[in-house]
Motif scaffolding. Structure first.
Motif, PDB file in Angstrom:
ATOM      1  N   LEU A 183       3.587  -7.801   2.618  1.00  0.00           N
ATOM      2  CA  LEU A 183       3.402  -6.739   3.555  1.00  0.00           C
ATOM      3  C   LEU A 183       4.252  -5.849   3.829  1.00  0.00           C
ATOM      4  O   LEU A 183       4.312  -4.525   3.978  1.00  0.00           O
ATOM      5  N   THR A 184       5.526  -6.302   4.234  1.00  0.00           N
ATOM      6  CA  THR A 184       6.717  -5.621   4.742  1.00  0.00           C
ATOM      7  C   THR A 184       7.086  -4.726   3.419  1.00  0.00           C
ATOM      8  O   THR A 184       7.818  -3.503   3.719  1.00  0.00           O
ATOM      9  N   TYR A 185       7.057  -5.213   2.398  1.00  0.00           N
ATOM     10  CA  TYR A 185       7.321  -4.488   1.312  1.00  0.00           C
ATOM     11  C   TYR A 185       6.663  -3.212   1.104  1.00  0.00           C
ATOM     12  O   TYR A 185       7.124  -2.353   0.798  1.00  0.00           O
ATOM     13  N   TRP A 186       5.421  -3.653   0.854  1.00  0.00           N
ATOM     14  CA  TRP A 186       4.578  -2.484   0.925  1.00  0.00           C
ATOM     15  C   TRP A 186       4.580  -1.283   1.681  1.00  0.00           C
ATOM     16  O   TRP A 186       4.685  -0.319   1.362  1.00  0.00           O
ATOM     17  N   VAL A 187       4.959  -1.632   2.852  1.00  0.00           N
ATOM     18  CA  VAL A 187       4.844  -0.568   4.141  1.00  0.00           C
ATOM     19  C   VAL A 187       6.177   0.166   3.661  1.00  0.00           C
ATOM     20  O   VAL A 187       6.191   1.443   3.923  1.00  0.00           O
ATOM     21  N   ILE A 343       0.448 -14.455  -5.278  1.00  0.00           N
ATOM     22  CA  ILE A 343      -0.114 -14.029  -3.926  1.00  0.00           C
ATOM     23  C   ILE A 343       0.604 -12.616  -3.721  1.00  0.00           C
ATOM     24  O   ILE A 343       0.027 -11.830  -3.386  1.00  0.00           O
ATOM     25  N   PRO A 344       2.153 -12.489  -3.676  1.00  0.00           N
ATOM     26  CA  PRO A 344       2.569 -11.222  -3.381  1.00  0.00           C
ATOM     27  C   PRO A 344       2.086 -10.110  -3.780  1.00  0.00           C
ATOM     28  O   PRO A 344       1.769  -8.906  -3.587  1.00  0.00           O
ATOM     29  N   VAL A 345       2.047 -10.135  -5.391  1.00  0.00           N
ATOM     30  CA  VAL A 345       1.341  -9.189  -6.170  1.00  0.00           C
ATOM     31  C   VAL A 345      -0.200  -8.618  -5.780  1.00  0.00           C
ATOM     32  O   VAL A 345      -0.555  -7.538  -5.811  1.00  0.00           O
ATOM     33  N   MET A 346      -0.951  -9.728  -5.499  1.00  0.00           N
ATOM     34  CA  MET A 346      -2.333  -9.531  -5.157  1.00  0.00           C
ATOM     35  C   MET A 346      -2.267  -8.960  -3.805  1.00  0.00           C
ATOM     36  O   MET A 346      -3.109  -7.918  -3.577  1.00  0.00           O
ATOM     37  N   ILE A 347      -1.524  -9.082  -2.805  1.00  0.00           N
ATOM     38  CA  ILE A 347      -1.556  -8.467  -1.449  1.00  0.00           C
ATOM     39  C   ILE A 347      -0.951  -7.153  -1.745  1.00  0.00           C
ATOM     40  O   ILE A 347      -1.563  -6.089  -1.047  1.00  0.00           O
ATOM     41  N   VAL A 348      -0.044  -6.708  -2.560  1.00  0.00           N
ATOM     42  CA  VAL A 348       0.443  -5.550  -2.692  1.00  0.00           C
ATOM     43  C   VAL A 348      -0.555  -4.557  -3.349  1.00  0.00           C
ATOM     44  O   VAL A 348      -0.878  -3.497  -3.040  1.00  0.00           O
ATOM     45  N   SER A 349      -1.115  -5.217  -4.173  1.00  0.00           N
ATOM     46  CA  SER A 349      -2.420  -4.680  -4.996  1.00  0.00           C
ATOM     47  C   SER A 349      -3.312  -3.907  -4.046  1.00  0.00           C
ATOM     48  O   SER A 349      -4.019  -2.881  -4.285  1.00  0.00           O
ATOM     49  N   VAL A 350      -3.904  -5.049  -3.018  1.00  0.00           N
ATOM     50  CA  VAL A 350      -4.925  -4.569  -2.240  1.00  0.00           C
ATOM     51  C   VAL A 350      -4.626  -3.437  -1.363  1.00  0.00           C
ATOM     52  O   VAL A 350      -5.484  -2.608  -0.982  1.00  0.00           O
ATOM     53  N   CYS A 351      -3.371  -3.667  -0.857  1.00  0.00           N
ATOM     54  CA  CYS A 351      -2.754  -2.539  -0.023  1.00  0.00           C
ATOM     55  C   CYS A 351      -2.797  -1.077  -0.387  1.00  0.00           C
ATOM     56  O   CYS A 351      -3.088   0.019  -0.037  1.00  0.00           O
ATOM     57  N   PHE A 352      -2.246  -1.154  -1.729  1.00  0.00           N
ATOM     58  CA  PHE A 352      -2.047  -0.015  -2.799  1.00  0.00           C
ATOM     59  C   PHE A 352      -3.811   0.453  -2.940  1.00  0.00           C
ATOM     60  O   PHE A 352      -4.062   1.743  -2.731  1.00  0.00           O
ATOM     61  N   MET A 353      -4.554  -0.329  -3.478  1.00  0.00           N
ATOM     62  CA  MET A 353      -6.131   0.194  -3.410  1.00  0.00           C
ATOM     63  C   MET A 353      -6.505   0.806  -2.365  1.00  0.00           C
ATOM     64  O   MET A 353      -7.235   1.836  -2.352  1.00  0.00           O
ATOM     65  N   LEU A 354      -6.423   0.195  -1.412  1.00  0.00           N
ATOM     66  CA  LEU A 354      -6.988   0.744  -0.084  1.00  0.00           C
ATOM     67  C   LEU A 354      -6.483   2.046   0.468  1.00  0.00           C
ATOM     68  O   LEU A 354      -7.042   2.739   1.007  1.00  0.00           O
ATOM     69  N   SER A 355      -5.048   2.238   0.161  1.00  0.00           N
ATOM     70  CA  SER A 355      -4.311   3.138   0.484  1.00  0.00           C
ATOM     71  C   SER A 355      -4.756   4.408  -0.418  1.00  0.00           C
ATOM     72  O   SER A 355      -4.269   5.554   0.225  1.00  0.00           O
ATOM     73  N   SER A 356      -4.943   4.178  -1.640  1.00  0.00           N
ATOM     74  CA  SER A 356      -5.211   5.221  -2.491  1.00  0.00           C
ATOM     75  C   SER A 356      -6.717   5.541  -2.908  1.00  0.00           C
ATOM     76  O   SER A 356      -7.013   6.580  -3.043  1.00  0.00           O
ATOM     77  N   GLN A 357      -7.442   4.683  -3.125  1.00  0.00           N
ATOM     78  CA  GLN A 357      -9.024   4.738  -3.691  1.00  0.00           C
ATOM     79  C   GLN A 357      -9.747   5.508  -2.939  1.00  0.00           C
ATOM     80  O   GLN A 357     -10.656   6.408  -3.211  1.00  0.00           O
ATOM     81  N   PHE A 394       1.236   2.512   7.279  1.00  0.00           N
ATOM     82  CA  PHE A 394       0.458   1.571   6.453  1.00  0.00           C
ATOM     83  C   PHE A 394       0.191   2.367   4.926  1.00  0.00           C
ATOM     84  O   PHE A 394       0.350   1.585   3.759  1.00  0.00           O
ATOM     85  N   THR A 395      -0.217   3.631   4.979  1.00  0.00           N
ATOM     86  CA  THR A 395      -0.682   4.193   3.771  1.00  0.00           C
ATOM     87  C   THR A 395       0.648   4.909   3.279  1.00  0.00           C
ATOM     88  O   THR A 395       0.549   5.744   2.322  1.00  0.00           O
ATOM     89  N   GLY A 396       1.764   5.126   4.028  1.00  0.00           N
ATOM     90  CA  GLY A 396       2.735   5.805   3.668  1.00  0.00           C
ATOM     91  C   GLY A 396       2.462   7.686   3.913  1.00  0.00           C
ATOM     92  O   GLY A 396       3.205   8.174   3.056  1.00  0.00           O
ATOM     93  N   GLY A 397       1.573   7.866   4.740  1.00  0.00           N
ATOM     94  CA  GLY A 397       1.253   9.245   4.974  1.00  0.00           C
ATOM     95  C   GLY A 397       0.213   9.594   3.919  1.00  0.00           C
ATOM     96  O   GLY A 397      -0.156  10.770   4.010  1.00  0.00           O
ATOM     97  N   LEU A 398      -0.322   8.703   3.187  1.00  0.00           N
ATOM     98  CA  LEU A 398      -1.512   9.269   2.278  1.00  0.00           C
ATOM     99  C   LEU A 398      -2.843   9.545   2.939  1.00  0.00           C
ATOM    100  O   LEU A 398      -3.632   9.934   2.236  1.00  0.00           O
ATOM    101  N   ASN A 399      -2.698   9.059   4.238  1.00  0.00           N
ATOM    102  CA  ASN A 399      -4.178   9.383   4.913  1.00  0.00           C
ATOM    103  C   ASN A 399      -4.239  10.950   5.301  1.00  0.00           C
ATOM    104  O   ASN A 399      -5.290  11.537   5.326  1.00  0.00           O
ATOM    105  N   PHE A 400      -3.095  11.578   5.217  1.00  0.00           N
ATOM    106  CA  PHE A 400      -3.189  13.134   4.990  1.00  0.00           C
ATOM    107  C   PHE A 400      -3.370  13.814   3.735  1.00  0.00           C
ATOM    108  O   PHE A 400      -2.153  14.390   3.092  1.00  0.00           O
ATOM    109  N   GLN A 401      -4.131  13.226   2.979  1.00  0.00           N
ATOM    110  CA  GLN A 401      -4.289  13.511   1.463  1.00  0.00           C
ATOM    111  C   GLN A 401      -4.354  15.000   1.386  1.00  0.00           C
ATOM    112  O   GLN A 401      -3.965  15.409   0.339  1.00  0.00           O
TER     113      GLN A 401
END
Length: 459
Positions: A183-187, A343-357, A394-401
């Motif tokens: 989680l902290t890696y993702w952010v 588990i780590p790559v699964m968590i990162v994957s869900v974070c990535f998909m939620l922030s991008s899709q 959380f999204t790295g600013g991607l919320n301002f797409q």
């Protein structure tokens, strides 16, 4: 004769330019993105990076709507070539957008400004005015004003320390770190990697290039440049051009132009496992697919790479796999190692998909098109939760797409200030500005999109 055909030149507005020996301020990475392509969109894209530059090599930054057009075209003319040139893919004809000023002017004249519509011109002028004021307020150049601010660097430093603080516990096998580390890696990673890939972190290309390697858990830099910078950002949601429409095409249908398959009727449910394994596929399977087919997702032709660059790329994939997925088996018992490898790559994957899709795959954004380059970026993008600092982190600013898609080389830390400017000008010119008040609302729109395209067309 075939050996004399240049496949490393780039085509801009119908003319070929050989910039192989050009000392680009964006470094060799920037040059490589346009080689063998119609690079008009990449060239014109919405950055305000070089407004304050003198007549020098710095004028040929990636995107030029604020640069003095007369001087820019004079510089380009030095690199124009009449030698036979060839596109990497004949599908890459660059006919998707209309560039009003450029196409209306005589070949002997240089346009006064970038070839954009009245809507885009007002948008560019307003944002330029904002950064003019910022550069004066901070006492820095216009270009520096568009990159990460000192406060942003401090913010990134804090995020890195949070991530680093979880690493000792992770390697000791403490279970709380199994969740906290990814989680902290993702952010930290998304706030660095993404801006770096758009040359938006720093004006030093080396810093930006190094930043792309922070994304080791979700993509290689080479794959990301193909998928995201070359393909998606120029041709957002355009069929056969945007590779993001064709991830998992056998299981998911994201455009009406994709033939419906029986498996698509299950996509309101199958998005879950896809989200869980998404970045694993991006890290390892997509590179293999591109190597075998010569294209990324049937949309972006693979760069011509020399042997050393190719070796670095694959060595990186092997190293990432060994560290992230094999090393745990040397540290822990098998069952525990399995958890720490997966588990780590699964968590990162869900974070990535939620922030991008959710940013482009909604009913309002998909299968929309405008020949106006800037309007198209707005129509196919989706801004959300503009007042939420946690969503921003959380999204790295991607919320301002929307803001990101019209000004990709601007650091995300500025998008909160640019958002009301963009929304106001969109309203004035009757350009739909798609917005959701929260990440949850945006996610629900994504699910509605999946449900709509899961239904077999009547014809």
């Amino acid at each position: 004769m075939a050996d004399s055909i240049n496949t490393k030149a780039m085509r801009i507005h119908g003319k070929w330019y050989d910039v192989e020996r050009f000392d680009h301020p964006g470094g060799p990475v920037m040059i490589s993105l346009g080689k063998g392509r119609d690079a008009t969109g990449l060239f014109e894209f919405g950055s305000i990076t070089l407004y304050d530059c003198t007549f020098s090599l710095e004028l040929l930054q990636s995107h030029h709507p604020f640069t003095n057009r007369v001087r820019l075209e004079k510089l380009l003319a030095k690199y124009e070539t009449k030698a036979p040139c060839k596109l990497l893919s004949e599908k890459d004809q660059g006919t998707e957008f209309v560039w009003p000023e450029y196409e209306s002017k005589d070949d002997s004249q240089a346009a006064e400004g970038a070839p954009i519509s009245d809507f885009a011109k007002e948008l560019v002028d307003e944002v330029k005015r904002y950064f003019d004021q910022e550069s004066k307020r901070r006492g820095v150049s216009f270009l520096d004003a568009t990159k990460a601010t000192p406060a942003r660097w401090i913010e990134l430093g804090v995020l890195f320390l949070l991530f680093a603080s979880t690493m000792p516990a992770f390697f000791r096998g403490e279970y709380w770190a199994l969740i906290a580390m990814p989680l902290t890696y993702w952010v930290f990673g998304v706030n660095v990697f993404h801006d770096g890939s758009h040359f938006a972190l720093s004006r030093d290309w080396r810093v930006n290039a190094l930043a792309t390697y922070v994304g080791w858990y979700f993509s290689s830099p080479l794959e990301w440049y193909h998928q995201h910078v070359i393909g998606h950002h120029v041709y957002a949601n355009i069929p056969q051009k945007d590779p993001d429409l064709y991830h998992n095409a056998a299981m998911e249908r994201h455009t009406e132009t994709l033939r419906w398959r029986p498996m698509h009727k299950h996509q309101p449910l199958t998005w879950t496992p896809i989200w869980i394994i998404g970045t694993f596929a991006m890290n390892y399977l997509k590179p293999l697919q591109m190597e075998l087919t010569g294209e990324y997702n049937r949309s972006v032709a693979k760069m011509e790479l020399d042997r050393s660059r190719l070796l670095i790329h694959w060595a990186g994939r092997v190293l990432v796999y060994l560290v992230c997925h094999i090393l745990p088996f040397f540290l822990f018992p098998f069952s525990k190692a399995l958890l720490f490898a997966i588990i780590p790559v699964m968590i990162v994957s869900v974070c990535f998909m939620l922030s991008s899709q959710v940013n482009h795959l909604t009913n309002d954004n998909v299968d929309q098109y405008s020949p106006d380059f800037y309007k198209h970026q707005v129509l196919t993008s989706h801004t959300l939760a503009k007042d939420s600092y946690l969503t921003f982190l959380f999204t790295g600013g991607l919320n301002f797409q929307i803001e990101h898609h019209v000004f990709p080389c601007v650091n995300h830390c500025h998008h909160r200030q640019l958002q009301p400017i963009v929304e106001r000008i969109c309203k004035k010119h009757n350009v739909p500005y798609h917005y959701s008040p929260s990440l949850w609302v945006a996610f629900c729109k994504y699910l509605d999109h999946l449900k709509k395209l899961s239904v077999k067309p009547s014809k």
